[in-house]
Write an enzyme that holds these catalytic residues in place. Sequence first.
Site, PDB file in Angstrom:
ATOM      1  N   ARG A   1      -0.904   6.320  16.374  1.00 50.23           N
ATOM      2  CA  ARG A   1      -0.372   6.489  15.011  1.00 50.23           C
ATOM      3  C   ARG A   1       1.017   7.152  15.058  1.00 50.23           C
ATOM      4  O   ARG A   1       2.035   6.479  14.939  1.00 50.23           O
ATOM      5  CB  ARG A   1      -1.366   7.308  14.162  1.00 50.23           C
ATOM      6  CG  ARG A   1      -1.129   7.181  12.664  1.00 50.23           C
ATOM      7  CD  ARG A   1      -0.063   8.127  12.132  1.00 50.23           C
ATOM      8  NE  ARG A   1      -0.360   9.536  12.391  1.00 50.23           N
ATOM      9  CZ  ARG A   1       0.510  10.512  12.169  1.00 50.23           C
ATOM     10  NH1 ARG A   1       1.718  10.255  11.695  1.00 50.23           N
ATOM     11  NH2 ARG A   1       0.198  11.773  12.453  1.00 50.23           N
ATOM     12  N   ASP A   2       1.069   8.447  15.278  1.00 51.54           N
ATOM     13  CA  ASP A   2       2.363   9.156  15.272  1.00 51.54           C
ATOM     14  C   ASP A   2       3.305   8.540  16.323  1.00 51.54           C
ATOM     15  O   ASP A   2       4.505   8.369  16.084  1.00 51.54           O
ATOM     16  CB  ASP A   2       2.119  10.638  15.600  1.00 51.54           C
ATOM     17  CG  ASP A   2       3.157  11.581  15.022  1.00 51.54           C
ATOM     18  OD1 ASP A   2       4.240  11.107  14.641  1.00 51.54           O
ATOM     19  OD2 ASP A   2       2.897  12.796  14.953  1.00 51.54           O
TER      20      ASP A   2
ATOM     21  N   HIS B   1      -0.407  20.897  15.904  1.00 49.17           N
ATOM     22  CA  HIS B   1       0.264  19.607  16.163  1.00 49.17           C
ATOM     23  C   HIS B   1       1.753  19.925  16.356  1.00 49.17           C
ATOM     24  O   HIS B   1       2.444  20.237  15.397  1.00 49.17           O
ATOM     25  CB  HIS B   1       0.014  18.720  14.942  1.00 49.17           C
ATOM     26  CG  HIS B   1       0.708  17.401  14.916  1.00 49.17           C
ATOM     27  ND1 HIS B   1       0.031  16.195  14.971  1.00 49.17           N
ATOM     28  CD2 HIS B   1       2.009  17.053  14.785  1.00 49.17           C
ATOM     29  CE1 HIS B   1       0.877  15.187  14.878  1.00 49.17           C
ATOM     30  NE2 HIS B   1       2.094  15.679  14.757  1.00 49.17           N
TER      31      HIS B   1
ATOM     32  N   HIS C   1       5.624  19.054  17.878  1.00 48.80           N
ATOM     33  CA  HIS C   1       6.621  18.116  18.414  1.00 48.80           C
ATOM     34  C   HIS C   1       7.500  18.897  19.382  1.00 48.80           C
ATOM     35  O   HIS C   1       7.662  20.114  19.254  1.00 48.80           O
ATOM     36  CB  HIS C   1       7.428  17.485  17.269  1.00 48.80           C
ATOM     37  CG  HIS C   1       6.654  16.415  16.565  1.00 48.80           C
ATOM     38  ND1 HIS C   1       6.958  15.081  16.670  1.00 48.80           N
ATOM     39  CD2 HIS C   1       5.549  16.484  15.773  1.00 48.80           C
ATOM     40  CE1 HIS C   1       6.087  14.376  15.958  1.00 48.80           C
ATOM     41  NE2 HIS C   1       5.223  15.200  15.405  1.00 48.80           N
TER      42      HIS C   1
ATOM     43  N   CYS D   1       8.040  11.295  12.658  1.00 49.67           N
ATOM     44  CA  CYS D   1       7.825  10.722  11.333  1.00 49.67           C
ATOM     45  C   CYS D   1       9.094  10.002  10.880  1.00 49.67           C
ATOM     46  O   CYS D   1      10.171  10.579  10.913  1.00 49.67           O
ATOM     47  CB  CYS D   1       7.465  11.843  10.356  1.00 49.67           C
ATOM     48  SG  CYS D   1       7.352  11.267   8.655  1.00 49.67           S
TER      49      CYS D   1
ATOM     50  N   ASN E   1       6.308  13.893  19.923  1.00 45.67           N
ATOM     51  CA  ASN E   1       5.270  14.934  19.998  1.00 45.67           C
ATOM     52  C   ASN E   1       5.249  15.522  21.399  1.00 45.67           C
ATOM     53  O   ASN E   1       5.727  14.914  22.357  1.00 45.67           O
ATOM     54  CB  ASN E   1       3.884  14.317  19.770  1.00 45.67           C
ATOM     55  CG  ASN E   1       3.664  13.849  18.362  1.00 45.67           C
ATOM     56  OD1 ASN E   1       4.340  12.949  17.890  1.00 45.67           O
ATOM     57  ND2 ASN E   1       2.717  14.450  17.688  1.00 45.67           N
TER      58      ASN E   1
HETATM   59  N1  COA Z   1      -1.821   1.210   2.000  1.00 47.76           N
HETATM   60  C1  COA Z   1      -1.302  -0.025   1.810  1.00 47.76           C
HETATM   61  N2  COA Z   1      -0.572  -0.347   0.717  1.00 47.76           N
HETATM   62  C2  COA Z   1      -0.382   0.623  -0.193  1.00 47.76           C
HETATM   63  C3  COA Z   1      -0.907   1.907  -0.058  1.00 47.76           C
HETATM   64  C4  COA Z   1      -1.656   2.191   1.113  1.00 47.76           C
HETATM   65  N3  COA Z   1      -2.151   3.394   1.337  1.00 47.76           N
HETATM   66  N4  COA Z   1      -0.552   2.643  -1.122  1.00 47.76           N
HETATM   67  C5  COA Z   1       0.191   1.857  -1.906  1.00 47.76           C
HETATM   68  N5  COA Z   1       0.290   0.638  -1.356  1.00 47.76           N
HETATM   69  C6  COA Z   1       1.022  -0.524  -1.856  1.00 47.76           C
HETATM   70  C7  COA Z   1       0.683  -0.874  -3.293  1.00 47.76           C
HETATM   71  O1  COA Z   1      -0.429  -1.716  -3.346  1.00 47.76           O
HETATM   72  C8  COA Z   1       1.948  -1.556  -3.737  1.00 47.76           C
HETATM   73  O2  COA Z   1       1.972  -2.853  -3.180  1.00 47.76           O
HETATM   74  P1  COA Z   1       2.808  -4.064  -3.878  1.00 47.76           P
HETATM   75  O3  COA Z   1       4.247  -3.714  -3.774  1.00 47.76           O
HETATM   76  O4  COA Z   1       2.431  -5.253  -3.037  1.00 47.76           O
HETATM   77  O5  COA Z   1       2.315  -4.118  -5.291  1.00 47.76           O
HETATM   78  C9  COA Z   1       3.038  -0.742  -3.025  1.00 47.76           C
HETATM   79  O6  COA Z   1       2.390  -0.147  -1.893  1.00 47.76           O
HETATM   80  C10 COA Z   1       3.626   0.340  -3.889  1.00 47.76           C
HETATM   81  O7  COA Z   1       2.560   1.115  -4.420  1.00 47.76           O
HETATM   82  P2  COA Z   1       2.763   2.588  -5.019  1.00 47.76           P
HETATM   83  O8  COA Z   1       1.449   3.131  -5.450  1.00 47.76           O
HETATM   84  O9  COA Z   1       3.881   2.551  -6.029  1.00 47.76           O
HETATM   85  O10 COA Z   1       3.124   3.378  -3.733  1.00 47.76           O
HETATM   86  P3  COA Z   1       4.518   3.993  -3.317  1.00 47.76           P
HETATM   87  O11 COA Z   1       5.610   3.028  -3.320  1.00 47.76           O
HETATM   88  O12 COA Z   1       4.664   5.232  -4.112  1.00 47.76           O
HETATM   89  O13 COA Z   1       4.223   4.309  -1.778  1.00 47.76           O
HETATM   90  C11 COA Z   1       2.933   5.119   0.059  1.00 47.76           C
HETATM   91  C12 COA Z   1       3.306   5.285  -1.388  1.00 47.76           C
HETATM   92  C13 COA Z   1       2.273   6.382   0.534  1.00 47.76           C
HETATM   93  C14 COA Z   1       1.956   3.987   0.222  1.00 47.76           C
HETATM   94  C15 COA Z   1       4.150   4.758   0.893  1.00 47.76           C
HETATM   95  O14 COA Z   1       5.163   5.667   0.583  1.00 47.76           O
HETATM   96  C16 COA Z   1       3.850   4.801   2.359  1.00 47.76           C
HETATM   97  O15 COA Z   1       3.083   4.006   2.895  1.00 47.76           O
HETATM   98  N6  COA Z   1       4.485   5.735   3.074  1.00 47.76           N
HETATM   99  C17 COA Z   1       4.275   5.864   4.485  1.00 47.76           C
HETATM  100  C18 COA Z   1       4.013   7.287   4.808  1.00 47.76           C
HETATM  101  C19 COA Z   1       3.866   7.460   6.304  1.00 47.76           C
HETATM  102  O16 COA Z   1       3.283   6.654   6.984  1.00 47.76           O
HETATM  103  N7  COA Z   1       4.432   8.547   6.823  1.00 47.76           N
HETATM  104  C20 COA Z   1       4.322   8.863   8.204  1.00 47.76           C
HETATM  105  C21 COA Z   1       3.044   9.491   8.538  1.00 47.76           C
HETATM  106  S1  COA Z   1       2.828  11.069   7.834  1.00 47.76           S
HETATM  107 ZN    ZN Z   2       3.694  14.443  14.120  1.00 45.80          ZN
END
Ligand code: COA
Ligand code: ZN
Length: 301
Positions: A13-14, A205, A207, A238, A247
């Site tokens: 993942r990370d 955790h 880095h 991230c 990490n």
């Molecule tokens: N998994 C898959 N798709 C997701 C989702 C999830 N957990 N949460 C939201 N979505 C999809 C929605 O279905 C929507 O899809 P569409 O464009 O096809 O309609 C789209 O994402 C936007 O949805 P919304 O609720 O407005 O979410 P957002 O744009 O505010 O995004 C996150 C929120 C969290 C999903 C997004 O910012 C994200 O995935 N960030 C990644 C964070 C990450 O991995 N960080 C590193 C690890 S800590």
């Molecule tokens: Zn980390």
Amino acid sequence: MSNYIYINDVGPRDGLQNQATILDPQARIELINRLIDSGIPGIEICSFVNPKAVPAMSGADQIVKAFEGNQTCDFSVLVPNMKGYELAKDAGAKTVTVVPSATETMNQKNINMSLEETLDSAKEILKTATADNLNTRAYISVAWECPYEGKVDSARILSIADQLLDAGATELILADTIGATNPKDVSVLFRQITQNVDPSILSAHFHDTRALGLANVVAALNEGISKFDACIGGLGGCPFAPGAAGNLATEDLCSMLHQMGYQTNVDLIKLLDAVEYISKQLKKDIGGRMTPWFRKSLYPA
Ligand code: COA
Ligand code: ZN
């Protein structure tokens, strides 16, 4: 066993979420299999996030399904919001990890929610998961320093920790997401939190951005912490936290712990095999600080 240290490898993942080369689920499953072979007791295998935001994590459901019924290891998955939780549960995940950050800006950048919304959402997920009989873990990201807001007040971490534990988190991971802390501040925060929280449910955790990962581990060990996240090959970071380098490498952590007389159940030779595999897949030379020495000692020229 008092000298046993539990390692959770967050490589799949990370480690992979921010790489230039995106690996398909099959290659990620192969990495996880190699980590299992090394004896690692815990692996964070994927995250259920928006694949448009983090393409490297697409196909998370396939990864969870590949390890259905496998009890050799604790497999956990990261869920940023309720949608991610539902997807993880439907895929068959047994342990979910929520990922609130300690500051307003980091939550906005990472998961597009305010601090208050993030905490409310994390608590709702923890309560739902507990009711659904799933295991729960909770990160507190940027627990020492935020790339946007600077140093984080420890009182805030203690308050967030209380809220997450009240909501049902069975493990709490303090994360130095950008690798900005140091052994002194690690001691201070763990000493404060262990006044009220059993150290056996706390994890760290780190880095290794400023080469203090191992020193920070020693500081945490001295405060009674016995669970650590680490990442195969020292990959990681991230995508939404500028300045985050890899990490702490799992091989560096295990090597140090073994030299100090701790047990981890991890076979370093097999761990090196996982490092070689992921290096080839990512087409770059990776590995912890000890890897060149270890390779040479195993295969002298
Ligand atoms: N998994 C898959 N798709 C997701 C989702 C999830 N957990 N949460 C939201 N979505 C999809 C929605 O279905 C929507 O899809 P569409 O464009 O096809 O309609 C789209 O994402 C936007 O949805 P919304 O609720 O407005 O979410 P957002 O744009 O505010 O995004 C996150 C929120 C969290 C999903 C997004 O910012 C994200 O995935 N960030 C990644 C964070 C990450 O991995 N960080 C590193 C690890 S800590
Ligand atoms: Zn980390």
